[in-house]
Every structure is written in C-alpha cells, then in structure tokens.
Motif scaffolding. Sequence first.
Motif, PDB file in Angstrom:
ATOM      1  N   UNK A   1      28.176  55.121  55.482  1.00 14.46           N
ATOM      2  CA  UNK A   1      28.375  53.893  54.672  1.00 14.46           C
ATOM      3  C   UNK A   1      29.654  53.175  55.110  1.00 14.46           C
ATOM      4  N   UNK A   2      29.483  51.899  55.210  1.00 16.76           N
ATOM      5  CA  UNK A   2      30.622  51.048  55.606  1.00 16.76           C
ATOM      6  C   UNK A   2      31.448  50.734  54.378  1.00 16.76           C
ATOM      7  N   UNK A   3      32.679  51.050  54.463  1.00 18.64           N
ATOM      8  CA  UNK A   3      33.556  50.789  53.308  1.00 18.64           C
ATOM      9  C   UNK A   3      33.739  49.294  53.128  1.00 18.64           C
ATOM     10  N   UNK A   4      33.440  48.876  51.942  1.00 21.09           N
ATOM     11  CA  UNK A   4      33.597  47.459  51.638  1.00 21.09           C
ATOM     12  C   UNK A   4      35.086  47.150  51.458  1.00 21.09           C
ATOM     13  N   UNK A   5      35.462  46.038  51.926  1.00 17.54           N
ATOM     14  CA  UNK A   5      36.892  45.693  51.742  1.00 17.54           C
ATOM     15  C   UNK A   5      37.237  45.493  50.287  1.00 17.54           C
ATOM     16  N   UNK A   6      38.312  46.034  49.966  1.00 18.40           N
ATOM     17  CA  UNK A   6      38.745  45.918  48.561  1.00 18.40           C
ATOM     18  C   UNK A   6      38.924  44.449  48.208  1.00 18.40           C
ATOM     19  N   UNK A   7      38.306  44.079  47.109  1.00 18.85           N
ATOM     20  CA  UNK A   7      38.424  42.661  46.718  1.00 18.85           C
ATOM     21  C   UNK A   7      39.892  42.299  46.404  1.00 18.85           C
ATOM     22  N   UNK A   8      40.214  41.142  46.813  1.00 20.94           N
ATOM     23  CA  UNK A   8      41.561  40.669  46.518  1.00 20.94           C
ATOM     24  C   UNK A   8      41.653  40.181  45.072  1.00 20.94           C
ATOM     25  N   UNK A   9      42.784  40.144  44.585  1.00 25.74           N
ATOM     26  CA  UNK A   9      42.978  39.700  43.202  1.00 25.74           C
ATOM     27  C   UNK A   9      42.505  38.253  43.057  1.00 25.74           C
ATOM     28  N   UNK A  10      41.704  38.079  42.022  1.00 26.90           N
ATOM     29  CA  UNK A  10      41.174  36.744  41.770  1.00 26.90           C
ATOM     30  C   UNK A  10      41.405  36.366  40.314  1.00 26.90           C
ATOM     31  N   UNK A  11      41.381  35.136  40.104  1.00 25.99           N
ATOM     32  CA  UNK A  11      41.527  34.629  38.737  1.00 25.99           C
ATOM     33  C   UNK A  11      40.639  33.421  38.590  1.00 25.99           C
ATOM     34  N   UNK A  12      40.037  33.342  37.426  1.00 29.31           N
ATOM     35  CA  UNK A  12      39.113  32.263  37.186  1.00 29.31           C
ATOM     36  C   UNK A  12      39.587  31.502  35.959  1.00 29.31           C
TER      37      UNK A  12
ATOM     38  N   UNK B   1      39.391  39.716  35.704  1.00 30.63           N
ATOM     39  CA  UNK B   1      39.209  39.852  34.253  1.00 30.63           C
ATOM     40  C   UNK B   1      40.439  39.239  33.556  1.00 30.63           C
ATOM     41  N   UNK B   2      40.142  38.547  32.501  1.00 31.23           N
ATOM     42  CA  UNK B   2      41.217  37.959  31.674  1.00 31.23           C
ATOM     43  C   UNK B   2      40.725  37.907  30.251  1.00 31.23           C
ATOM     44  N   UNK B   3      41.651  38.111  29.351  1.00 34.61           N
ATOM     45  CA  UNK B   3      41.273  38.148  27.937  1.00 34.61           C
ATOM     46  C   UNK B   3      40.747  36.810  27.453  1.00 34.61           C
ATOM     47  N   UNK B   4      41.135  35.740  28.144  1.00 34.19           N
ATOM     48  CA  UNK B   4      40.649  34.442  27.723  1.00 34.19           C
ATOM     49  C   UNK B   4      39.168  34.259  28.017  1.00 34.19           C
ATOM     50  N   UNK B   5      38.704  35.045  29.038  1.00 36.01           N
ATOM     51  CA  UNK B   5      37.285  34.974  29.352  1.00 36.01           C
ATOM     52  C   UNK B   5      36.456  35.900  28.475  1.00 36.01           C
ATOM     53  N   UNK B   6      37.129  36.860  27.799  1.00 38.01           N
ATOM     54  CA  UNK B   6      36.430  37.831  26.926  1.00 38.01           C
ATOM     55  C   UNK B   6      36.637  37.387  25.503  1.00 38.01           C
ATOM     56  N   UNK B   7      35.779  36.500  24.944  1.00 38.39           N
ATOM     57  CA  UNK B   7      35.943  35.912  23.647  1.00 38.39           C
ATOM     58  C   UNK B   7      35.809  36.926  22.529  1.00 38.39           C
ATOM     59  N   UNK B   8      34.848  37.879  22.690  1.00 34.20           N
ATOM     60  CA  UNK B   8      34.664  38.883  21.617  1.00 34.20           C
ATOM     61  C   UNK B   8      35.473  40.131  21.847  1.00 34.20           C
ATOM     62  N   UNK B   9      36.289  40.155  22.906  1.00 32.32           N
ATOM     63  CA  UNK B   9      37.236  41.269  23.181  1.00 32.32           C
ATOM     64  C   UNK B   9      36.503  42.626  23.202  1.00 32.32           C
ATOM     65  N   UNK B  10      35.270  42.623  23.903  1.00 36.03           N
ATOM     66  CA  UNK B  10      34.537  43.890  24.009  1.00 36.03           C
ATOM     67  C   UNK B  10      34.687  44.522  25.377  1.00 36.03           C
ATOM     68  N   UNK B  11      35.564  43.957  26.209  1.00 36.72           N
ATOM     69  CA  UNK B  11      35.780  44.513  27.545  1.00 36.72           C
ATOM     70  C   UNK B  11      34.916  43.920  28.595  1.00 36.72           C
ATOM     71  N   UNK B  12      34.059  42.946  28.284  1.00 35.26           N
ATOM     72  CA  UNK B  12      33.172  42.330  29.238  1.00 35.26           C
ATOM     73  C   UNK B  12      33.383  40.840  29.112  1.00 35.26           C
ATOM     74  N   UNK B  13      33.833  40.230  30.240  1.00 36.90           N
ATOM     75  CA  UNK B  13      34.085  38.803  30.230  1.00 36.90           C
ATOM     76  C   UNK B  13      32.933  38.092  30.885  1.00 36.90           C
TER      77      UNK B  13
END
Length: 270
Positions: free
Chosen positions: A224-235, A256-268
């Motif tokens: 398996x080819x190691x995928x390059x680690x994703x760089x830090x992103x922000x949306x 991930x940012x808390x502003x994108x997770x409106x119900x604060x369940x850990x999934x944005x």
Amino acid sequence: MPIVLPSPAHPTLSEPTYIAPPVWKRALAWAGVVVGGLILVASIGTAGGGALASLAGVLVGLAAAGPGGWWILCEHKDRTRAEEDYRLDREAALAAQSMSGQVSADALSPLTWSTPLAPYARRWPLVGSVSAAALVAGAALMPATTPTPVPAASPAAATGAIATSTVTSTVRSTTTTTVTLAPTSTSSAPAAPVAAEPEPAPASTVAPEPTYAPAPAQTYAPAPVAEPAPQSASYANCSEARAAGAAPIYRGEPGYASKLDRDNDGVACE
C-alpha cells in the motif's frame, strides 16, 4: 473228473483210469482260492472297524474260495488213489513175474492185486448251495455306506470371499490386450494380475511418463502506498468544506472547527 470210468465216451478204457484235468480248470480253482483268501485276510485285518462288516467280509471270502478249494481237494484225493492203485498193481505184477517159473499159475492167482479205483465224491450241489448261501448272507450283512455331509460355509467366510474377489479392472491398449486388476477399498489384500484369457506372453510395454500441471504463478499484492498526510486546512463554512470534498469532518481531523459543528456532536458539516 480226474478218474474216468469205462463208458461209451471212453471206449478204450478197460478199467477206471486217472486222467489229469485241463490247465484252465486248475488255474480257475486257484484264482478263486487266492481271491477268497485275500478277502478273508482283509476282513480279519479290519475287524476293529466293525464286527458286522468283518463277518460279512469273511462270508464273502469263504463263498469265493470254497468251490475252488473243494475242487483242488477232490483232485488231490483222486490223484493219490490212482498213484496208490498203480503202485500196488505194479508190485503184484513183479511178484507174479518173479515166481512164474517156480509156482503154477493157479497158485499165483491169489497174488493178483485188484483195487476198486473210484473217483472221490464231489457233492457239487451241496458245495454250491453252501457257497451261494454264504455270499447272500455276506451281502446282506454288509453295512450300507452313507455319504459324508459337507459342512456349509459360514456367512462371514462367504462375505469375505466375495469382498476379496471384488476388483476393478483397468484395461490398457497395447499390441496385446492385457487386463490389470486392482483391489477396491472393500478388500485389504491386493489381488494378483489375472489374464483375461489364455494368450501368449504380452510384449513388454513402456509406461507413459506422467504429466504434471504447471504450478500457478505466485502473485504478490502491491504494498500500500502511503497517502501523504493532509496539510492543515480551514474552511470558512460548510459549503467550502463540501466543495473541497472534506465533509463531513470529524473532531480531530484537519479542517474541523467548532463553528462548523452547530450541535457540538463532534461532526462538522453533517
């Protein structure tokens, strides 16, 4: 009859005369005696096998040897009588001849020897009846022989024989047809090759070399080819995250940012 009396059948005889019997009569009499004697010896020797059978054999032996033995005895008596009569007549003739010149014929007449030569009484009706009675009694006392029963084969032995004879045949085509028998799984002992029919010895054949299927090529899965680690992103918002193909974004993942997770369940950007 060895001693023959004067009769129309023998006109040349003036007194009873001994005539030797033919050879075939003597041979027949001795054959009967020998056969009867062998039967008697065999019957006495096998007395332990059964008294009744031994007695029957003795009676049959006596019936076979009796007439021949009686004929031999009578012939011996007649020959003895004839020899004695001839001896006495010869002695009387010699005595009369030696005194013929000294004594008158009337004085010599008492010295003349005359014996009544008569054949020995045969009594064949009595001898034949006794022999026939002994033969019939011996045949009646002879025990009947019963055939010995043959024991039947047990079912286990029959099953084993059938199982042993169960074989499968493999026929190989060569210049001469031969049959090779191999035992099936029902038989533990291998069977010897059996010829299908009597034929001349088959020509030697070379067994074909076995063919082997090529082993499958071993394949290896690529590492398996190691995928390059994703760089830090922000949306800035979820629309931008969806446009980038990152939605949904779980807590701990880049972007991930808390502003994108409106119900604060850990999934944005659900």
